[in-house]
Write a protein that holds these residues in place. Structure first.
Motif, PDB file in Angstrom:
ATOM      1  N   LEU A 357       0.834  -1.204   0.000  1.00  0.00           N
ATOM      2  CA  LEU A 357       0.000   0.000   0.000  1.00  0.00           C
ATOM      3  C   LEU A 357       0.872   1.258   0.000  1.00  0.00           C
ATOM      4  O   LEU A 357       0.655   2.193  -0.782  1.00  0.00           O
ATOM      5  CB  LEU A 357      -0.907  -0.041   1.232  1.00  0.00           C
ATOM      6  CG  LEU A 357      -1.630   1.236   1.651  1.00  0.00           C
ATOM      7  CD1 LEU A 357      -2.623   1.662   0.595  1.00  0.00           C
ATOM      8  CD2 LEU A 357      -2.339   1.018   2.987  1.00  0.00           C
ATOM      9  N   PHE A 358       1.879   1.271   0.853  1.00  0.00           N
ATOM     10  CA  PHE A 358       2.754   2.449   0.934  1.00  0.00           C
ATOM     11  C   PHE A 358       3.615   2.584  -0.324  1.00  0.00           C
ATOM     12  O   PHE A 358       3.947   3.692  -0.741  1.00  0.00           O
ATOM     13  CB  PHE A 358       3.611   2.374   2.190  1.00  0.00           C
ATOM     14  CG  PHE A 358       2.807   2.381   3.459  1.00  0.00           C
ATOM     15  CD1 PHE A 358       1.886   3.390   3.702  1.00  0.00           C
ATOM     16  CD2 PHE A 358       2.946   1.376   4.406  1.00  0.00           C
ATOM     17  CE1 PHE A 358       1.129   3.402   4.871  1.00  0.00           C
ATOM     18  CE2 PHE A 358       2.202   1.378   5.569  1.00  0.00           C
ATOM     19  CZ  PHE A 358       1.283   2.398   5.799  1.00  0.00           C
ATOM     20  N   TYR A 359       3.974   1.460  -0.927  1.00  0.00           N
ATOM     21  CA  TYR A 359       4.729   1.528  -2.176  1.00  0.00           C
ATOM     22  C   TYR A 359       3.895   2.205  -3.264  1.00  0.00           C
ATOM     23  O   TYR A 359       4.399   3.069  -3.999  1.00  0.00           O
ATOM     24  CB  TYR A 359       5.142   0.128  -2.632  1.00  0.00           C
ATOM     25  CG  TYR A 359       5.866   0.138  -3.962  1.00  0.00           C
ATOM     26  CD1 TYR A 359       7.225   0.409  -4.024  1.00  0.00           C
ATOM     27  CD2 TYR A 359       5.172  -0.095  -5.149  1.00  0.00           C
ATOM     28  CE1 TYR A 359       7.895   0.447  -5.241  1.00  0.00           C
ATOM     29  CE2 TYR A 359       5.827  -0.053  -6.369  1.00  0.00           C
ATOM     30  CZ  TYR A 359       7.186   0.211  -6.414  1.00  0.00           C
ATOM     31  OH  TYR A 359       7.834   0.254  -7.624  1.00  0.00           O
ATOM     32  N   GLN A 360       2.621   1.825  -3.368  1.00  0.00           N
ATOM     33  CA  GLN A 360       1.747   2.450  -4.375  1.00  0.00           C
ATOM     34  C   GLN A 360       1.536   3.928  -4.063  1.00  0.00           C
ATOM     35  O   GLN A 360       1.420   4.751  -4.971  1.00  0.00           O
ATOM     36  CB  GLN A 360       0.418   1.709  -4.455  1.00  0.00           C
ATOM     37  CG  GLN A 360       0.503   0.324  -5.077  1.00  0.00           C
ATOM     38  CD  GLN A 360       0.944   0.350  -6.536  1.00  0.00           C
ATOM     39  OE1 GLN A 360       0.639   1.291  -7.274  1.00  0.00           O
ATOM     40  NE2 GLN A 360       1.660  -0.682  -6.947  1.00  0.00           N
ATOM     41  N   GLN A 361       1.496   4.292  -2.772  1.00  0.00           N
ATOM     42  CA  GLN A 361       1.401   5.702  -2.413  1.00  0.00           C
ATOM     43  C   GLN A 361       2.656   6.461  -2.872  1.00  0.00           C
ATOM     44  O   GLN A 361       2.578   7.611  -3.315  1.00  0.00           O
ATOM     45  CB  GLN A 361       1.217   5.869  -0.899  1.00  0.00           C
ATOM     46  CG  GLN A 361      -0.223   5.757  -0.421  1.00  0.00           C
ATOM     47  CD  GLN A 361      -1.056   6.986  -0.799  1.00  0.00           C
ATOM     48  OE1 GLN A 361      -0.900   7.554  -1.866  1.00  0.00           O
ATOM     49  NE2 GLN A 361      -1.954   7.366   0.093  1.00  0.00           N
ATOM     50  N   LYS A 362       3.807   5.816  -2.758  1.00  0.00           N
ATOM     51  CA  LYS A 362       5.043   6.459  -3.213  1.00  0.00           C
ATOM     52  C   LYS A 362       5.028   6.638  -4.734  1.00  0.00           C
ATOM     53  O   LYS A 362       5.458   7.673  -5.248  1.00  0.00           O
ATOM     54  CB  LYS A 362       6.266   5.640  -2.784  1.00  0.00           C
ATOM     55  CG  LYS A 362       7.584   6.335  -3.098  1.00  0.00           C
ATOM     56  CD  LYS A 362       8.748   5.684  -2.391  1.00  0.00           C
ATOM     57  CE  LYS A 362       9.125   4.366  -3.017  1.00  0.00           C
ATOM     58  NZ  LYS A 362      10.418   3.868  -2.502  1.00  0.00           N
ATOM     59  N   VAL A 363       4.500   5.626  -5.448  1.00  0.00           N
ATOM     60  CA  VAL A 363       4.372   5.741  -6.905  1.00  0.00           C
ATOM     61  C   VAL A 363       3.465   6.912  -7.263  1.00  0.00           C
ATOM     62  O   VAL A 363       3.780   7.718  -8.152  1.00  0.00           O
ATOM     63  CB  VAL A 363       3.812   4.437  -7.504  1.00  0.00           C
ATOM     64  CG1 VAL A 363       3.472   4.619  -8.992  1.00  0.00           C
ATOM     65  CG2 VAL A 363       4.799   3.291  -7.325  1.00  0.00           C
ATOM     66  N   ALA A 364       2.317   7.020  -6.555  1.00  0.00           N
ATOM     67  CA  ALA A 364       1.389   8.131  -6.812  1.00  0.00           C
ATOM     68  C   ALA A 364       2.047   9.469  -6.508  1.00  0.00           C
ATOM     69  O   ALA A 364       1.895  10.439  -7.265  1.00  0.00           O
ATOM     70  CB  ALA A 364       0.118   7.948  -5.986  1.00  0.00           C
ATOM     71  N   GLU A 371       7.086  15.998  -3.372  1.00  0.00           N
ATOM     72  CA  GLU A 371       8.319  15.611  -2.700  1.00  0.00           C
ATOM     73  C   GLU A 371       8.094  15.259  -1.231  1.00  0.00           C
ATOM     74  O   GLU A 371       8.712  14.338  -0.685  1.00  0.00           O
ATOM     75  CB  GLU A 371       9.350  16.742  -2.809  1.00  0.00           C
ATOM     76  CG  GLU A 371       9.829  17.021  -4.226  1.00  0.00           C
ATOM     77  CD  GLU A 371      10.583  15.846  -4.826  1.00  0.00           C
ATOM     78  OE1 GLU A 371      11.169  15.052  -4.045  1.00  0.00           O
ATOM     79  OE2 GLU A 371      10.584  15.699  -6.056  1.00  0.00           O
ATOM     80  N   GLN A 372       7.187  15.980  -0.589  1.00  0.00           N
ATOM     81  CA  GLN A 372       6.909  15.711   0.831  1.00  0.00           C
ATOM     82  C   GLN A 372       6.306  14.323   1.011  1.00  0.00           C
ATOM     83  O   GLN A 372       6.691  13.585   1.924  1.00  0.00           O
ATOM     84  CB  GLN A 372       5.963  16.779   1.387  1.00  0.00           C
ATOM     85  CG  GLN A 372       5.731  16.660   2.880  1.00  0.00           C
ATOM     86  CD  GLN A 372       4.879  17.799   3.428  1.00  0.00           C
ATOM     87  OE1 GLN A 372       4.534  18.734   2.709  1.00  0.00           O
ATOM     88  NE2 GLN A 372       4.567  17.735   4.704  1.00  0.00           N
ATOM     89  N   ALA A 373       5.373  13.970   0.131  1.00  0.00           N
ATOM     90  CA  ALA A 373       4.743  12.651   0.219  1.00  0.00           C
ATOM     91  C   ALA A 373       5.729  11.546  -0.156  1.00  0.00           C
ATOM     92  O   ALA A 373       5.714  10.459   0.438  1.00  0.00           O
ATOM     93  CB  ALA A 373       3.517  12.589  -0.684  1.00  0.00           C
ATOM     94  N   THR A 379      10.080   6.878   3.925  1.00  0.00           N
ATOM     95  CA  THR A 379      10.457   6.699   5.333  1.00  0.00           C
ATOM     96  C   THR A 379       9.638   5.593   5.982  1.00  0.00           C
ATOM     97  O   THR A 379      10.177   4.753   6.719  1.00  0.00           O
ATOM     98  CB  THR A 379      10.261   8.024   6.106  1.00  0.00           C
ATOM     99  OG1 THR A 379      11.046   9.053   5.496  1.00  0.00           O
ATOM    100  CG2 THR A 379      10.664   7.858   7.562  1.00  0.00           C
ATOM    101  N   ILE A 380       8.341   5.579   5.703  1.00  0.00           N
ATOM    102  CA  ILE A 380       7.475   4.530   6.274  1.00  0.00           C
ATOM    103  C   ILE A 380       7.916   3.151   5.788  1.00  0.00           C
ATOM    104  O   ILE A 380       8.029   2.198   6.575  1.00  0.00           O
ATOM    105  CB  ILE A 380       6.000   4.791   5.900  1.00  0.00           C
ATOM    106  CG1 ILE A 380       5.476   6.034   6.620  1.00  0.00           C
ATOM    107  CG2 ILE A 380       5.135   3.574   6.243  1.00  0.00           C
ATOM    108  CD1 ILE A 380       4.096   6.468   6.180  1.00  0.00           C
ATOM    109  N   ILE A 381       8.159   3.029   4.482  1.00  0.00           N
ATOM    110  CA  ILE A 381       8.562   1.739   3.914  1.00  0.00           C
ATOM    111  C   ILE A 381       9.868   1.262   4.540  1.00  0.00           C
ATOM    112  O   ILE A 381      10.000   0.107   4.971  1.00  0.00           O
ATOM    113  CB  ILE A 381       8.697   1.851   2.384  1.00  0.00           C
ATOM    114  CG1 ILE A 381       7.315   2.026   1.748  1.00  0.00           C
ATOM    115  CG2 ILE A 381       9.373   0.602   1.810  1.00  0.00           C
ATOM    116  CD1 ILE A 381       7.354   2.386   0.273  1.00  0.00           C
ATOM    117  N   ASN A 382      10.848   2.152   4.601  1.00  0.00           N
ATOM    118  CA  ASN A 382      12.142   1.761   5.162  1.00  0.00           C
ATOM    119  C   ASN A 382      12.039   1.400   6.636  1.00  0.00           C
ATOM    120  O   ASN A 382      12.705   0.473   7.117  1.00  0.00           O
ATOM    121  CB  ASN A 382      13.160   2.895   4.973  1.00  0.00           C
ATOM    122  CG  ASN A 382      13.531   3.092   3.516  1.00  0.00           C
ATOM    123  OD1 ASN A 382      13.230   2.241   2.685  1.00  0.00           O
ATOM    124  ND2 ASN A 382      14.170   4.207   3.201  1.00  0.00           N
ATOM    125  N   SER A 383      11.171   2.112   7.354  1.00  0.00           N
ATOM    126  CA  SER A 383      10.992   1.826   8.773  1.00  0.00           C
ATOM    127  C   SER A 383      10.383   0.445   8.985  1.00  0.00           C
ATOM    128  O   SER A 383      10.848  -0.335   9.829  1.00  0.00           O
ATOM    129  CB  SER A 383      10.097   2.900   9.406  1.00  0.00           C
ATOM    130  OG  SER A 383       9.811   2.589  10.751  1.00  0.00           O
TER     131      SER A 383
END
Length: 456
Positions: A357-364, A371-373, A379-383
């Motif tokens: 889910l967070f990966y797709q948010q990063k793609v979007a 840049e903020q998103a 950061t969330i994914i890496n954490s």
């Protein structure tokens, strides 16, 4: 006349008449079993203190299932197996004398806390005649666990039913009960289903037997969309591309019918088609196929608004098509499901980890040049990956989800390189093990080849 009536009521094949209204809750636990000596004690244990009776129908056990069930005080009946799950379940229900029935399988159970809350809910329903008449069933959350007790899917199911003559199972396989009245929402209560991964793909003989049974039923009912979907659902377990393509055709054909009243049956089609369509490059490019995929997503969301998987699949298609704002809007709904409410979100694919889910948010976010998103989701994914660095189920699920959604192996490795050293044989060996456990076999082979190269 009275003698005839007594004779008729003593017929064991006759469906029992509904008892007169009573505010008292009498819960009958029913189950059909065969060779369940490993599970039967827990299967009966959760309900022992709350049930009016426990009914076990054995269909031919050769282990100690019957002996253990009888020692625990259950009423054990024997039913000759006739390749008909509904017949066996209805036989069990016809033995029940309670006004409510909990019909769980031997590898399913409520916690003791939830079992007590279930009784509170049934007492609330049964508290007056008017309320009791409104409800046919109680809906609960089903939490599917793998062989290591990791959560791998969360769905909703009807396993607690009023003991009424009109509530009986139909279908020799994929048996269902048609509900006429209301269903009480108790999705805060969880049924735990153990060994789900093994039970879905049990042994080849059973899978082939199920396909043969359903082919015969479909042959006798060629215009029944439910039979199409049930046959397709069994074909997919045979796993070959030929059977998967046949399953896809059957699912699509079935959804063309507008008279499928059982939404749970439609859900089987959605759960197969949407991951295939959202990760299939043929459905990108703004062509007719993409429109069909988005239409199917919309139908699934309308039928199952609580299931976040369908918004997630739609977001993937939107991202592929460059409609990143629409993708992000759907993904925010999915995110909120994890942070609001008392129960687990309904999902098959975002557990054990919401990483996809967070990966797709990063793609979007990248598509929107936000840049903020981008920073937020990176950061969330890496954490999460750092916290789960040694958990094969979490990382393996993430790898598989990316590959299934059309992400290249190089891009998957690039994502993993944020936490793992992809030039380290030890790190690559862990990733290979995680990928293999999650079914990403080709990716595993390529990682092993890379390890051999590094080792010289």
């Amino acid at each position: 006349m009275s003698k005839k009536k007594r004779k008729k009521n003593n017929n064991p094949a006759r469906t029992p008449q509904q008892e007169p209204y009573t505010s008292e809750v009498k819960l009958s636990q029913c189950m059909i079993v065969k060779n369940e000596e490993k599970h039967i004690e827990r299967a009966l244990g959760w309900a022992k203190d709350i049930t009016y009776e426990q009914i076990v129908v054995d269909t031919g056990s050769t282990d100690r299932t019957v002996e253990i069930a009888e020692s625990l005080g259950a009423k054990v009946f024997h039913f000759k197996w006739i390749n008909d799950f509904s017949a066996a379940k209805n036989f069990a229900m016809n033995k029940a004398k309670g006004n409510w029935i909990a019909f769980l399988d031997a590898d399913e159970y409520f916690s003791l806390e939830d079992s007590k809350e279930l009784m509170t809910i049934l007492q609330k329903i049964q508290s007056d005649h008017s309320t009791a008449k409104q409800y046919d069933a109680v809906e609960n959350t089903m939490v599917h666990l793998d062989d290591k007790d990791n959560i791998i899917a969360v769905m909703t199911h009807l396993r607690v039913l009023k003991n009424s003559p009109h509530l009986r199972y139909s279908g020799k396989i994929h048996e269902t009960v048609k509900i006429r009245n209301k269903t009480y929402d108790a999705t805060n209560l969880k049924i735990m289903h153990t060994g789900y991964a093994s039970s879905v793909y049990d042994d080849a003989n059973k899978r082939e037997r199920n396909v043969e049974l359903l082919r015969n039923e479909y042959k006798n009912n060629p215009g029944d969309p439910r039979m199409m979907i049930y046959l397709a659902d069994s074909l997919k377990t045979l796993a070959s591309e030929e059977f998967l393509n046949e399953a896809e055709e059957l699912y699509i054909k079935a959804l063309g019918f507008k008279n499928i009243s059982d939404k749970a049956v439609k859900q089987l089609a959605y759960d197969f088609l949407l991951p295939r369509l959202s990760g299939d490059k043929r459905y990108s490019g703004g062509d007719k196929r993409k429109d069909e995929a988005l239409k199917l997503c919309a139908e699934a969301i309308a039928d199952f608004p609580e299931n976040i998987d369908y918004r997630y699949y739609r977001a993937i298609i939107y991202n592929q098509e460059g409609e990143h704002k629409k993708a992000s809007d759907d993904l925010v709904v999915c995110e909120n499901a994890f942070t609001t409410g008392d129960s687990l979100p309904v999902t098959r694919i975002l557990i054990p980890t919401p990483l996809p889910l967070f990966y797709q948010q990063k793609v979007a976010a990248k598509g929107l040049n936000d840049e903020q998103a981008i920073l937020k989701y990176s950061t969330i994914i890496n954490s999460i990956m750092t916290e789960s660095k040694s958990q094969t189920d979490v990382i393996g699920s993430y790898i598989t989800s990316l590959l299934v959604n059309g992400i290249s192996e190089d891009d998957v490795l690039s994502e993993l390189s944020e936490v793992y050293d992809i030039n380290s044989p030890n790190d690559l060996m862990f990733l290979a093990r995680a990928a293999k456990d999650s079914g990403a076999i080709e990716f595993t082979r390529n990682l092993m080849a890379k390890i051999q190269t590094l080792l010289g």
